[in-house]
Write a protein that holds these residues in place. Structure first.
Motif, PDB file in Angstrom:
ATOM      1  N   TYR A 205      38.282  52.691  20.507  1.00  0.00           N
ATOM      2  CA  TYR A 205      37.582  51.410  20.680  1.00  0.00           C
ATOM      3  C   TYR A 205      38.005  50.587  21.895  1.00  0.00           C
ATOM      4  N   LYS A 206      39.148  50.867  22.482  1.00  0.00           N
ATOM      5  CA  LYS A 206      39.691  50.005  23.527  1.00  0.00           C
ATOM      6  C   LYS A 206      38.740  49.827  24.702  1.00  0.00           C
ATOM      7  N   ASN A 207      38.078  50.878  25.123  1.00  0.00           N
ATOM      8  CA  ASN A 207      37.248  50.816  26.323  1.00  0.00           C
ATOM      9  C   ASN A 207      35.759  50.630  26.034  1.00  0.00           C
ATOM     10  N   LEU A 208      35.419  50.368  24.779  1.00  0.00           N
ATOM     11  CA  LEU A 208      34.020  50.129  24.439  1.00  0.00           C
ATOM     12  C   LEU A 208      33.679  48.656  24.628  1.00  0.00           C
TER      13      LEU A 208
ATOM     14  N   ASP B  62      28.718  48.450  21.931  1.00  0.00           N
ATOM     15  CA  ASP B  62      29.005  49.845  21.590  1.00  0.00           C
ATOM     16  C   ASP B  62      30.009  49.935  20.442  1.00  0.00           C
ATOM     17  N   ALA B  63      30.984  49.026  20.419  1.00  0.00           N
ATOM     18  CA  ALA B  63      31.942  49.020  19.314  1.00  0.00           C
ATOM     19  C   ALA B  63      31.247  48.662  18.005  1.00  0.00           C
TER      20      ALA B  63
ATOM     21  N   LYS C 270      28.128  49.215  17.301  1.00  0.00           N
ATOM     22  CA  LYS C 270      27.324  50.385  16.927  1.00  0.00           C
ATOM     23  C   LYS C 270      28.199  51.464  16.302  1.00  0.00           C
ATOM     24  N   ARG C 271      29.402  51.677  16.824  1.00  0.00           N
ATOM     25  CA  ARG C 271      30.305  52.708  16.302  1.00  0.00           C
ATOM     26  C   ARG C 271      30.720  52.388  14.857  1.00  0.00           C
ATOM     27  N   ILE C 272      31.057  51.124  14.592  1.00  0.00           N
ATOM     28  CA  ILE C 272      31.422  50.720  13.233  1.00  0.00           C
ATOM     29  C   ILE C 272      30.217  50.835  12.308  1.00  0.00           C
ATOM     30  N   LYS C 273      29.059  50.442  12.798  1.00  0.00           N
ATOM     31  CA  LYS C 273      27.827  50.525  12.001  1.00  0.00           C
ATOM     32  C   LYS C 273      27.553  51.963  11.567  1.00  0.00           C
ATOM     33  N   GLU C 274      27.733  52.909  12.467  1.00  0.00           N
ATOM     34  CA  GLU C 274      27.523  54.329  12.151  1.00  0.00           C
ATOM     35  C   GLU C 274      28.560  54.828  11.163  1.00  0.00           C
ATOM     36  N   MET C 275      29.803  54.374  11.312  1.00  0.00           N
ATOM     37  CA  MET C 275      30.874  54.777  10.386  1.00  0.00           C
ATOM     38  C   MET C 275      30.546  54.335   8.969  1.00  0.00           C
ATOM     39  N   ILE C 276      30.107  53.094   8.822  1.00  0.00           N
ATOM     40  CA  ILE C 276      29.781  52.565   7.495  1.00  0.00           C
ATOM     41  C   ILE C 276      28.595  53.307   6.901  1.00  0.00           C
ATOM     42  N   ALA C 277      27.579  53.559   7.705  1.00  0.00           N
ATOM     43  CA  ALA C 277      26.376  54.233   7.212  1.00  0.00           C
ATOM     44  C   ALA C 277      26.700  55.608   6.647  1.00  0.00           C
TER      45      ALA C 277
ATOM     46  N   GLN D  15      23.927  46.981   6.077  1.00  0.00           N
ATOM     47  CA  GLN D  15      23.633  46.039   7.153  1.00  0.00           C
ATOM     48  C   GLN D  15      24.940  45.412   7.629  1.00  0.00           C
ATOM     49  N   LEU D  16      25.352  45.779   8.832  1.00  0.00           N
ATOM     50  CA  LEU D  16      26.599  45.264   9.390  1.00  0.00           C
ATOM     51  C   LEU D  16      26.355  43.883   9.986  1.00  0.00           C
ATOM     52  N   GLU D  17      27.235  42.916   9.644  1.00  0.00           N
ATOM     53  CA  GLU D  17      27.048  41.547  10.118  1.00  0.00           C
ATOM     54  C   GLU D  17      28.015  41.150  11.233  1.00  0.00           C
ATOM     55  N   SER D  18      29.271  41.565  11.133  1.00  0.00           N
ATOM     56  CA  SER D  18      30.246  41.138  12.147  1.00  0.00           C
ATOM     57  C   SER D  18      31.371  42.152  12.265  1.00  0.00           C
ATOM     58  N   VAL D  19      31.987  42.207  13.452  1.00  0.00           N
ATOM     59  CA  VAL D  19      33.123  43.090  13.727  1.00  0.00           C
ATOM     60  C   VAL D  19      34.080  42.364  14.663  1.00  0.00           C
TER      61      VAL D  19
END
Length: 206
Positions: free
Chosen positions: A30-33, A37-38, A40-47, A55-59
């Protein structure tokens, strides 16, 4: 993890903290995202964790850009249609974001050679706290049993506690000694140990 059932959905707030060598994986991913993009990456992980829609609200991230001993992230999301009706009761499962035991890599009934546990596991310990708030006007019907399951140098504990009639606290711990080998003689007992953990974590909260 904080869980608040809301109609047929569940609102969740999650805080993940990794320590020691596990911080390098978070920083690498995640450091360079950028922020989008970060997210989106968390959203895909949860899905990937659920069959229902999410439905992801905040990160928010912490510790990515320094060499502290911990790094992690907070996120909040809604899990859609997660509540099941069983007669007059409502039931749902707790999805733990750190998965301790899976059975997909242990399909054999027996083994001829030792199993290197460190190839499967990258963490020495897990600690998870879950707080569940019943909806207004609702109370918890049943409190699951505490469990303490052991296999050689591994131990799994999970405790359930009611704080009033509308708040449940779950404390879950797992410890192991990753460099150890699982011998062919012990493989069946080890697999049974993992099967028990998976069964415990599939229990419904009502």
């Amino acid at each position: 993890i904080e869980m608040r059932p809301n109609g047929n959905d569940i609102n969740l707030k999650v805080r993940v903290v990794k320590t020691g060598g596990l911080t390098s994986a978070i920083r690498s991913e995640y450091k360079n995202l950028n922020k989008d993009d970060a997210f989106k990456r968390i959203k895909e992980m949860i899905a990937r964790m659920y069959q229902s829609n999410t439905q992801l609200e905040s990160v928010n991230f912490s510790g990515l850009h320094n060499l502290n001993d911990s790094a992690g992230y907070n996120f909040s999301y809604t899990l859609k249609d997660a509540i099941s009706e069983i007669g007059s009761m409502y039931a749902f499962k707790v999805n733990y974001h750190d998965i301790i035991a899976t059975l997909d890599k242990f399909t054999e009934e027996t083994r001829e050679y030792p199993f290197e546990y460190w190839n499967y596991e990258d963490a020495d310990e897990y600690e998870t706290d879950v707080v569940i708030y019943a909806p207004t006007g609702k109370t918890f019907v049943d409190l699951p049993n505490h469990e303490n399951i052991k296999f050689n140098w591994m131990e799994y504990q999970i405790n359930f506690k009611l704080e009033g009639s509308s708040k449940m606290v779950i404390k879950r711990k797992f410890s192991n000694d990753r460099p150890q080998q699982i011998s062919p003689v012990d493989y069946e007992s080890f697999k049974s140990f993992f099967e028990k953990i998976v069964k415990v974590e599939q229990k419904f909260i009502t």
